[in-house]
Every structure is written in C-alpha cells, then in structure tokens.
Design a protein around this motif. Structure first.
Motif, short mmCIF file in Angstrom:
data_model
loop_
_atom_site.label_atom_id
_atom_site.label_comp_id
_atom_site.label_asym_id
_atom_site.label_seq_id
_atom_site.Cartn_x
_atom_site.Cartn_y
_atom_site.Cartn_z
N ILE A 94 0.84 -1.20 0.00
CA ILE A 94 0.00 0.00 0.00
C ILE A 94 0.88 1.24 0.00
O ILE A 94 0.69 2.17 -0.80
N TRP A 95 1.85 1.28 0.90
CA TRP A 95 2.69 2.46 1.01
C TRP A 95 3.55 2.68 -0.23
O TRP A 95 3.76 3.82 -0.66
N ARG A 96 4.05 1.62 -0.80
CA ARG A 96 4.90 1.77 -1.99
C ARG A 96 4.10 2.31 -3.18
O ARG A 96 4.66 2.96 -4.06
N CYS A 97 2.80 2.05 -3.18
CA CYS A 97 1.93 2.61 -4.22
C CYS A 97 1.54 4.06 -3.92
O CYS A 97 1.46 4.90 -4.82
N VAL A 98 1.32 4.35 -2.65
CA VAL A 98 0.80 5.67 -2.25
C VAL A 98 1.89 6.73 -2.16
O VAL A 98 1.69 7.88 -2.58
N LEU A 99 3.04 6.37 -1.62
CA LEU A 99 4.07 7.37 -1.33
C LEU A 99 4.49 8.22 -2.52
O LEU A 99 4.61 9.45 -2.39
N PRO A 100 4.73 7.64 -3.71
CA PRO A 100 5.15 8.49 -4.83
C PRO A 100 4.13 9.56 -5.20
O PRO A 100 4.50 10.60 -5.76
N ALA A 101 2.87 9.32 -4.88
CA ALA A 101 1.82 10.28 -5.23
C ALA A 101 1.67 11.39 -4.20
O ALA A 101 1.16 12.47 -4.52
N ILE A 102 2.12 11.17 -2.97
CA ILE A 102 1.86 12.14 -1.90
C ILE A 102 3.11 12.79 -1.35
O ILE A 102 3.05 13.89 -0.79
N ALA A 103 4.26 12.13 -1.45
CA ALA A 103 5.48 12.63 -0.83
C ALA A 103 6.40 13.26 -1.87
O ALA A 103 6.41 12.86 -3.04
N ILE A 104 7.19 14.23 -1.42
CA ILE A 104 8.18 14.81 -2.32
C ILE A 104 9.23 13.74 -2.65
O ILE A 104 9.49 12.85 -1.83
N PRO A 105 9.82 13.78 -3.84
CA PRO A 105 10.70 12.70 -4.30
C PRO A 105 11.80 12.30 -3.32
O PRO A 105 12.06 11.12 -3.10
N GLY A 106 12.46 13.26 -2.71
CA GLY A 106 13.56 12.92 -1.82
C GLY A 106 13.15 12.14 -0.59
O GLY A 106 13.96 11.39 -0.01
N VAL A 107 11.91 12.30 -0.17
CA VAL A 107 11.43 11.64 1.04
C VAL A 107 11.10 10.17 0.80
O VAL A 107 11.31 9.33 1.67
N VAL A 108 10.59 9.87 -0.39
CA VAL A 108 10.15 8.50 -0.68
C VAL A 108 11.26 7.50 -0.42
O VAL A 108 11.06 6.46 0.22
N GLY A 109 12.46 7.79 -0.90
CA GLY A 109 13.56 6.86 -0.74
C GLY A 109 14.09 6.75 0.67
O GLY A 109 14.86 5.83 0.99
N GLU A 110 13.67 7.66 1.56
CA GLU A 110 14.13 7.63 2.94
C GLU A 110 13.28 6.73 3.83
O GLU A 110 13.69 6.38 4.93
N MET A 111 12.11 6.34 3.37
CA MET A 111 11.22 5.55 4.19
C MET A 111 11.73 4.10 4.31
O MET A 111 12.23 3.52 3.36
N VAL A 112 11.59 3.54 5.51
CA VAL A 112 12.12 2.20 5.82
C VAL A 112 10.96 1.27 6.13
O VAL A 112 10.02 1.64 6.84
N PHE A 113 11.05 0.03 5.62
CA PHE A 113 9.96 -0.93 5.79
C PHE A 113 10.41 -2.25 6.42
O PHE A 113 9.65 -3.21 6.41
N ASP A 114 11.62 -2.33 6.94
CA ASP A 114 12.06 -3.63 7.43
C ASP A 114 11.29 -4.03 8.68
O ASP A 114 10.61 -3.24 9.31
N GLU A 115 11.40 -5.29 9.02
CA GLU A 115 10.58 -5.87 10.09
C GLU A 115 10.80 -5.18 11.43
O GLU A 115 9.88 -5.11 12.26
N ALA A 116 12.00 -4.65 11.66
CA ALA A 116 12.29 -3.98 12.92
C ALA A 116 11.41 -2.76 13.15
O ALA A 116 11.21 -2.33 14.28
N ARG A 117 10.86 -2.18 12.06
CA ARG A 117 9.98 -1.03 12.21
C ARG A 117 8.65 -1.43 12.82
O ARG A 117 7.93 -0.58 13.36
N GLY A 118 8.28 -2.72 12.71
CA GLY A 118 6.95 -3.12 13.12
C GLY A 118 6.84 -4.11 14.25
O GLY A 118 5.76 -4.32 14.79
N ARG A 119 7.96 -4.73 14.63
CA ARG A 119 7.87 -5.68 15.74
C ARG A 119 9.18 -5.77 16.48
O ARG A 119 10.25 -5.62 15.90
N ARG A 120 9.05 -6.02 17.77
CA ARG A 120 10.24 -6.15 18.61
C ARG A 120 10.89 -7.51 18.37
O ARG A 120 10.20 -8.48 18.08
N PRO A 121 12.22 -7.60 18.51
CA PRO A 121 12.89 -8.89 18.32
C PRO A 121 12.34 -9.92 19.28
O PRO A 121 12.03 -9.63 20.44
N VAL A 122 12.22 -11.15 18.80
CA VAL A 122 11.76 -12.26 19.63
C VAL A 122 12.98 -13.05 20.07
O VAL A 122 13.84 -13.39 19.26
N ALA A 123 13.06 -13.36 21.36
CA ALA A 123 14.21 -14.10 21.88
C ALA A 123 14.35 -15.42 21.14
O ALA A 123 13.39 -16.16 20.97
#
Length: 216
Positions: free
Chosen positions: A177-206
């Motif tokens: 969803i974000w990869r489709c939406v971001l180019p339409a709403i964000a200035i070009p330089g910002v799009v490439g700065e966004m991070v989507f790795d798993e660490a952004r959404g969940r804490r490490p599991v032991a």
C-alpha cells in the motif's frame, strides 16, 4: 492499592473478552465464558462491566492504544511504523483480532463514536499533518481524504489477508500500500528515505525472528 487491583481486574476481563470475541465473535461469546477465562466470578465481571456489549465497546475504543511501534519516528515514517506494527500484531494480538471481528460482526451495535475506523483516521490525520509541517508532502494533498483512504486500504488488506493467508502476509500487503501511495503524496527525496524492514513493526523475539516477513 484497591485502585491498582481494580485496574488489573478490569484489564484481565478485557483481555479475556478479547480472546473470546476473537475466537467466537460477539454472538458466540457469553459473560460466563469471559469471566471463566479471566478466572473471575460473574460478580466481579458485572462490577466492572454491565454486559458483554460494554466489554465490546471498551475493546473497540482501545484499538489505537494497543499499537505501539518499537522504534521512535515522526511524520510519514511514524505512520508507516504504526501500520506495520498493527499488521504484525494482527497476527496474534487478541485485542486487535477481537476489534476487527467486532466491527465486522456488529456494525449496527457499535456507534459511530466508537468505530475504530474513525479512531484510526484521527491517528492518520495527526501523522500526515506532522508530515506536512516537516515538508514531506506534496502541495495540495488533501490530508483528511488521504487518511481515510489509507485506513480503508489497510482494512481491506486485513480482510483479504484473512481470507487468503490467515493474515500471514498482512505486513507485506501494508508495505505494498505504502509503496503505491508514497510516490503520489510525498516529495521525491522523502520517498527513498522511508524504511519498511521488520524492525519497524515488531520487537525482536528471543531466540530468533518472529512470525511474518515484510522485510525485503
């Protein structure tokens, strides 16, 4: 001490109700099952909540409070992190699973003021407004409309992920969803700065990585 004990008891009831609602839906739940799951008497149940409708409303109202991204962020990254955290927690968090099922099962009984879609829209508007103040958004972006669209897209992704994968691929769908939406709403330089790795959404599991894989 009494107040702390009362808060713990209330939290136990809400958690137990969420588990039952997630498993059986609103119609399949009963106050006796909820009290039993919480390890409490019916008297304790009725002291805190007058019926299962009150418990359901408590769960729906509290949906945004359950989602706490593990890493600090602001603006667009903050909202991306919130949606990724939500997506990962939807894999196994009873409070979110119950909220999703209650809104679907009980649209007539949940009032508009208690609708989680509207609550999430408020969260999205706040983050998009911050992003605008940070200069991340293109000129002319309609923030309320954009917020409603993102919430609706995530809701739809959740419903399709439930049907097609048991929600296992929900984090990936949210990233799409974000990869489709971001180019339409964000200035070009910002799009490439966004991070989507798993660490952004969940804490490490032991002992290893958690369930799900939105990391690329």
């Amino acid at each position: 001490m009494k107040q702390e004990r009362a808060l713990r008891t209330r939290a136990r009831l809400v958690r137990a109700a969420a588990e039952i609602f997630a498993e059986s839906g609103f119609a399949g739940a009963s106050v006796s099952r909820i009290a039993e799951r919480a390890g409490l008497t019916l008297g304790a149940m009725y002291f805190h909540f007058k019926n299962k409708e009150a418990l359901a409303r408590e769960i729906v109202r509290g949906q945004p409070d359950v989602v706490a991204p593990p890493l600090p962020s602001e603006g667009l990254q903050r909202l991306i992190d919130i949606t990724l955290t939500w997506a990962y927690q939807m894999l196994d968090e009873p409070l979110l699973l119950a909220g999703a099922r209650l809104v679907t099962d009980q649209e007539l009984f949940i009032s508009s003021e208690e609708n989680s879609h509207q609550q999430w829209t408020v969260v999205a508007i706040s983050a998009f407004t911050e992003a605008k103040e940070m200069g991340q958004l293109r000129e002319g972006v309609d923030i309320p409309a954009l917020a409603r669209m993102v919430v609706s897209a995530c809701t739809g992704a959740q419903m399709h992920a439930q049907m097609e994968s048991g929600r296992r691929d929900l984090p990936v769908r949210v990233e799409e969803i974000w990869r489709c939406v971001l180019p339409a709403i964000a200035i070009p330089g910002v799009v490439g700065e966004m991070v989507f790795d798993e660490a952004r959404g969940r804490r490490p599991v032991a002992g290893g990585r958690g369930v799900g894989t939105a990391a690329r």
